[in-house]
Design an enzyme around this catalytic site. Structure first.
Site, PDB file in Angstrom:
ATOM      1  N   ASP A 455       0.862  -1.171   0.000  1.00 36.66           N
ATOM      2  CA  ASP A 455       0.000   0.000   0.000  1.00 36.66           C
ATOM      3  C   ASP A 455       0.908   1.233   0.000  1.00 36.66           C
ATOM      4  OD1 ASP A 455      -2.330   1.568   0.326  1.00 36.66           O
ATOM      5  OD2 ASP A 455      -1.992   1.654   2.485  1.00 36.66           O
ATOM      6  N   LYS A 456       0.367   2.394  -0.312  1.00 35.93           N
ATOM      7  CA  LYS A 456       1.178   3.620  -0.302  1.00 35.93           C
ATOM      8  C   LYS A 456       0.966   4.423   0.977  1.00 35.93           C
ATOM      9  CE  LYS A 456      -0.187   7.380  -2.299  1.00 35.93           C
ATOM     10  NZ  LYS A 456      -0.113   8.373  -1.201  1.00 35.93           N
TER      11      LYS A 456
END
Length: 1136
Positions: A455-456
């Protein structure tokens, strides 16, 4: 060659189309492409594109290779497939999953609902009280290893097949099952307690009699629920009323889509305008809601008030919804429940947790099948040599049971205990504090990973923006020169206030006449340009200042403005983007403060304390298509109308007047990892604005192509705008993200970033985190909606080499629909892939696709509720405890506190767990094979009689007291020091090839076992022919010594506990020789064959046992020495 491969047409399939929800029918409808499309070459695989209809029935899906199904297929696993499909059909019939439908919901009247909707209860448990025991037993006995032991243990109840004591077979099996059941029961109880806590949360429900308290699990479709600030929304609702004056509120959606930005939601106008809350029951109103679906970014519905004249109908969109699992961030809201339980968006986007099985376990399962085959063949040979005389079938089964130790049950016990030990070591590692192992069955997976899907927001980044750069074309300001900007702002407003007011206006802003010379060609002063840039940044946004209310005193309403503290310390800013919040905070730091805002106006405060008021005439919000946002404001004091706009450089470059610096400076900032925004303005006369407003309103009322017409009218304003400045904001990365990603890349791990964020933001973070190196090109996949567009775009992408891929969720879905195999094949060749605007379900689908198409191990890491599906779908899920709560870390197999810890978790603990388990598994099998070889030699000498060589107690002792501790001490072994593993991550690449446990290494252990077993038994029979009655003591003593020496041979790094284990086991054996001598005779104890204690203390016994042990072990020591001398492994070169 590649360009000559024809593209075969894809047949349409009704089932395939049904997969996509109704909201996307128009976008993804199967179009009749022109026949020319099939002639366009698309180089992918050698097979061309011949696909079965079954290829396209569901997503995710793999290439279906049709195989001929015969007896061989059935025996080699086909029976399991058939049983599984039958059980699946039976389960589907029992469940009878009903079809999701649209519904009409009456406000406050659940009893009017025609259909029965699911309970609003959260349920994460795998089993219930009835399915627990069958479910756990099925999970255990679906593995060949355990099923085999169960059959062998059951066979001992048949007198004619009985070989030894029952406890020797049932005790180990019972121990394994008990440990497993206790572990599963503890996990189930924890899940139940977590669910009960969530389901028991109390909410206020509006009824005709007033407010009542209701549990979250008792909420029904049609209920009117009051949700307070900072409270979780319990079900999917339509937003009816709020305590906020402007009829809107902010919600936090981080547990749903992973974005920490607050989202603005708008109440239904009809209900917000009602004088009091109780009036909701005095009106006759209903909500029509579309059927529940996966898409969290869209909603279609209508609100209808039937008792009004004329009837009021209001369209509902995504901005009128409050999805479950989001949190109210401002005010108190009232909503009507439309979806509950399994039909809510958050549950639809969460996949069920599966029992994860490690690759090492599957490999060992295959090896045990091979051993079982060898065992059956050996038994048949024994019976065949006998000549199939008498009850040969019974003898065959007795031989199978006799050789059952070839597959030791201690294998499962040792591996499970080893996994628990690895988990304990991981949690006790001081270098990665706070790490928790939640799934103790797959630590070896950490050493076999090829794909890392991350995920970012909150995982790679902190989601905290910092203003870094302001560029005006001729001059640039960084963090160390912000005080100069502040001085310019103070001076410009000081000049404005010192000058006499003109034309009746209070000099609240620097007059253009005083600031700018009469001739427009003359360059503006730096002070003037800074002032205009800062003012534009302070006005062009969607940020709302919020002030915390004081506690209500004596029941008085909290809306009294006199009770509110409007000081700077009490003010917080809310917006849908953290970039905008940081820009407004920055303008506050340099002297221009946003103090108030509603839907129609906003106020700024100058350094001198004066307030500037502006009327908001129009707002053009940011969209991923337009990549810009604009606002038209009228200043109260002067009446000037100004159009401000900010956006991405790619779109703003053609909108602003010609300049020679913008492109170059944008590139410079992007290379620094900054997120850039271009700010511009345009002054409008009253006539210009009125003309625009008329055209804009007409376009908004049109029924056909509304979006295109509105965009065309706005674009008529976006011409020759004055370029004011370029801003650079940094999204701060998590600590040590860059070196960690570099470490993982060097280890051969391919990293994919899956985020719900915008394309520009995702690309920027990919560059700043060095996920994409500076020298690499980035291919941005264009937005596509049809097969033809997908085809052309894939062709364009195919021609790129060694470039990172950036693709949006919508485009990805179209690609997977038509060219799934080809797209995955291309994407897997990329050094890095960034998928933006991904829904939680899409993230999980991408993980499943990689598992199906590549057969490599995948790891998913995230920190929000939207990452749970991805984490559960991956072979190994890692959750980070962060600002977005603990939902991801609780659902994950491993929980860490910072992203940088993943380096040590994989390089050190992943490596050690895999290497140790491979050595431990193979050694335990060797321990079983060597004793089975001795049994085979013994039986062949004694005319192929199915008589056991060693009594039951000796067999149990052999697997436990005599050899268990030294063998289990292999879990402390390490081939490389942790510092070396982190310094040379390239060593990790070898692990992914699975060379530590393969058929090659297994065959080597088989040969070693056969050699040693044969030598031990034959030597014992030859050397002690005169004392034949002592053959058990002789061979067993040599066997124990051989095993202890073999452990020493296998160990690469000695630990003091290993030495203790070796001597302790030897001591236990010597003590048992003295005190348990009745077990060392040939045959049953009742025959009176006992061990002569004086015999084992004689020199002939000692030197002959030593000689046998030396012959069985010395050649292996010599071979190991020569191998390390002439063909050392890569890690040994580093160690030296």
């Amino acid at each position: 060659m590649a360009d000559s491969i024809p593209l075969n047409p894809v047949r349409t399939n009704a089932k395939r189309i049904l997969y996509y929800n109704s909201a996307r029918f128009s976008r993804y409808s199967v179009e009749d492409e022109s026949s020319n499309l099939d002639e366009i070459p698309l180089m992918m695989s050698e097979d061309g594109f011949e696909n079965d209809e079954s290829d396209y029935q569901t997503l995710p899906r793999g290439r279906v290779h049709q195989r001929r199904r015969g007896l061989g297929w059935f025996l080699l696993g086909g029976w399991k497939v058939l049983c599984g499909s039958c059980c699946g059909c039976l389960a589907r019939v029992c469940r009878r999953k009903k079809e999701l439908k649209a519904r009409t919901v009456w406000l406050g009247c659940p009893e009017k609902c025609e259909e029965k909707f699911p309970r609003n209860a959260i349920k994460n448990q795998k089993y219930n009280i009835f399915t627990f025991v069958p479910g756990v037993l099925y999970q255990q006995f679906k593995f060949f290893l355990n099923l085999y032991f169960l059959v062998v243990a059951c066979s001992q109840f048949v007198p004619s097949l009985k070989i030894g004591y029952l406890y020797t077979y049932w005790a180990p099996l019972g121990f394994v099952l008990t440990v497993t059941m206790v572990r599963e029961a503890v996990d189930e109880v924890r899940r139940y307690q977590r669910d009960k806590e969530m389901n028991s949360q109390l909410y206020s429900k509006l009824t005709v009699q007033g407010k009542t308290q209701v549990k979250s699990s008792d909420i029904q479709v049609g209920d009117l629920i009051i949700v307070e600030k900072n409270q979780r929304i319990p079900a999917d609702m339509i937003f009816l009323r709020t305590s906020e004056k402007n009829g809107s509120c902010f919600i936090r959606t981080d547990q749903l889509d992973g974005e920490t930005d607050w989202k603005l939601k708008v109440a239904v106008i009809c209900t917000q305008r009602l004088p009091a809350v109780g009036d909701l029951f005095s009106i006759s109103a209903q909500v029509y809601a579309q059927r529940p679906q996966l898409d969290i970014h869209s909603f279609e519905g209508n609100f209808t008030r039937e008792d009004a004249d004329p009837q009021v109908v209001e369209s509902l969109s995504i901005e009128n919804t409050l999805w479950a699992s989001t949190v109210v961030a401002s005010g108190t809201v009232i909503g009507v429940v439309i979806y509950t339980g399994k039909e809510t968006r958050s549950v639809l986007n969460t996949s069920n947790a599966k029992n994860k099985v490690g690759l090492l376990d599957l490999e060992l399962n295959r090896l045990t099948k091979a051993l079982f085959l060898a065992q059956v063949v050996l038994s048949i040979v024994m019976v065949a040599v006998q000549g199939f005389v008498g009850p040969w079938f019974r003898n065959l089964f007795r031989f199978v049971v006799l050789f059952s130790y070839i597959i030791p049950i201690s294998l499962r016990v040792n591996l499970d205990m080893g996994k628990s030990a690895y988990g304990w070591m991981i949690m006790k590692d001081e270098h990665i504090p706070g790490t928790v192992v939640r799934t103790s069955t797959i630590p070896e997976e950490l050493g076999r990973l090829v794909y890392l899907l991350t995920d970012k927001t909150g995982t790679l980044t902190q989601n905290e923006m910092v203003f870094k750069r302001l560029h005006l074309g001729t001059v640039s300001y960084g963090t160390d020169t912000m005080d100069e900007i502040q001085n310019h702002i103070v001076q410009s407003y000081a000049q404005a206030t010192s000058q006499p007011s003109k034309g009746g206006a209070s000099g609240s802003t620097p007059s253009r006449k005083t600031q700018t010379p009469a001739c427009p060609k003359v360059r503006k002063s730096v002070s003037s340009r800074i002032h205009e840039a800062v003012k534009a940044i302070a006005l062009c946004h969607n940020v709302t200042p919020v002030y915390e209310s004081h506690a209500i005193v004596n029941g008085e309403t909290e809306s009294a403005e006199a009770d509110q503290d409007f000081s700077d310390e009490n003010r917080t800013y809310q917006a849908a983007s953290p970039d905008e919040v940081e820009l407004v905070r920055w303008t506050q730091s340099v002297g221009l403060t946003l103090v108030n805002r509603d839907l129609a106006s906003l106020q700024l405060r100058t350094p001198s304390g004066q307030t500037l008021s502006f009327h908001i005439l129009q707002i053009f919000p940011f969209t991923s298509e337009s990549k810009r946002m604009g606002i038209i404001v009228r200043e109260e004091s002067t009446g000037d109308i100004t159009f401000y706009m900010k956006g991405a450089d790619v779109v703003m470059a053609s909108i602003v007047q010609y300049n020679d610096w913008l492109e170059e400076e944008c590139g410079n900032m992007a290379r620094e990892g900054l997120r850039t925004l271009v700010v511009a303005k345009k002054s409008l006369s009253e006539e210009q604005y009125q003309d625009f407003e008329n055209r804009y309103n007409q376009a908004k009322l049109s029924l056909h192509d509304r979006g295109l017409k509105v965009a065309a009218v706005v674009e008529s304003l976006e011409r020759e705008m004055e370029l004011l400045c370029l801003t650079g904001v940094e999204d701060q990365l998590q600590a040590d993200v860059r070196p960690t990603l570099e470490l993982l890349r060097n280890a051969g791990i391919k990293i994919w970033m899956l985020t719900g964020d915008k394309l520009e933001t995702a690309t920027c973070i990919a560059k700043s985190s060095h996920l994409v190196s500076r020298t690499q090109d980035i291919h941005v996949f264009k937005p596509i909606s049809s097969r033809g567009e997908a085809h052309l775009e894939l062709n364009a992408f195919r021609r790129k080499h060694d470039c990172a891929l950036v693709i949006s969720g919508d485009s990805l879905e179209v690609c997977l629909r038509y060219y799934e195999h080809e797209f995955v094949e291309l994407a897997c060749q990329c050094p890095a892939v960034v998928c933006c605007r991904c829904s939680p379900t899409q993230k999980a689908e991408i993980v499943t696709l990689l598992k199906q198409h590549t057969d490599n191990r995948t790891c998913a890491i995230g920190d929000g509720g939207n990452d749970v599906s991805m984490i559960q779908a991956a072979d190994c899920g890692i959750g980070i405890e962060g600002k977005e709560g603990k939902q991801a870390s609780l659902a994950a197999d491993f929980s860490i506190t910072q992203f940088k810890h993943i380096g040590r978790l994989l390089m050190v603990h992943g490596r050690n767990s895999y290497k140790r388990s491979a050595a431990l598994g193979q050694f335990v099998m060797h321990r079983g094979m060597i004793i089975s070889t001795m049994q085979a030699v013994f039986s062949s000498v004694f005319y192929f009689a199915s008589v056991p060589l060693y009594q039951g107690f000796l067999m149990v002792g052999y697997a436990t007291m005599y050899t268990m501790f030294p063998v289990f001490s292999l879990v402390l072994d390490q081939d490389v020091k942790p510092e070396m593993a982190l310094l040379y991550p390239e060593l990790y690449k070898d692990l992914t090839k699975g060379r530590s446990l393969s058929f090659k290494t297994f065959l080597i252990w088989v040969l070693v076992s056969v050699y040693q077993g044969g030598i031990l038994m034959y030597s014992a029979l030859v050397l002690f022919e005169a004392e034949f009655v002592h053959v058990v003591a002789i061979s067993f003593t040599a066997l124990i010594l051989t095993e202890l020496l073999m452990v020493a041979l296998t160990i690469r790094t000695w630990h003091w506990l290993m030495v203790v284990a070796e001597f302790f086991s030897l001591g236990c054996y010597l003590a048992s020789l003295a005190f348990l001598n009745e077990y060392f005779g040939i045959g049953r104890v009742s025959l009176g064959a006992f061990l002569d204690l004086s015999f084992i203390t004689t020199w002939p016994f000692l030197w002959k046992v030593s000689a046998i042990t030396l012959v069985s072990c010395l050649p292996l020591y010599i071979i190991k020495y020569l191998k390390r001398k002439f063909s050392p492994p890569s890690y040994s070169k580093l160690s030296s």
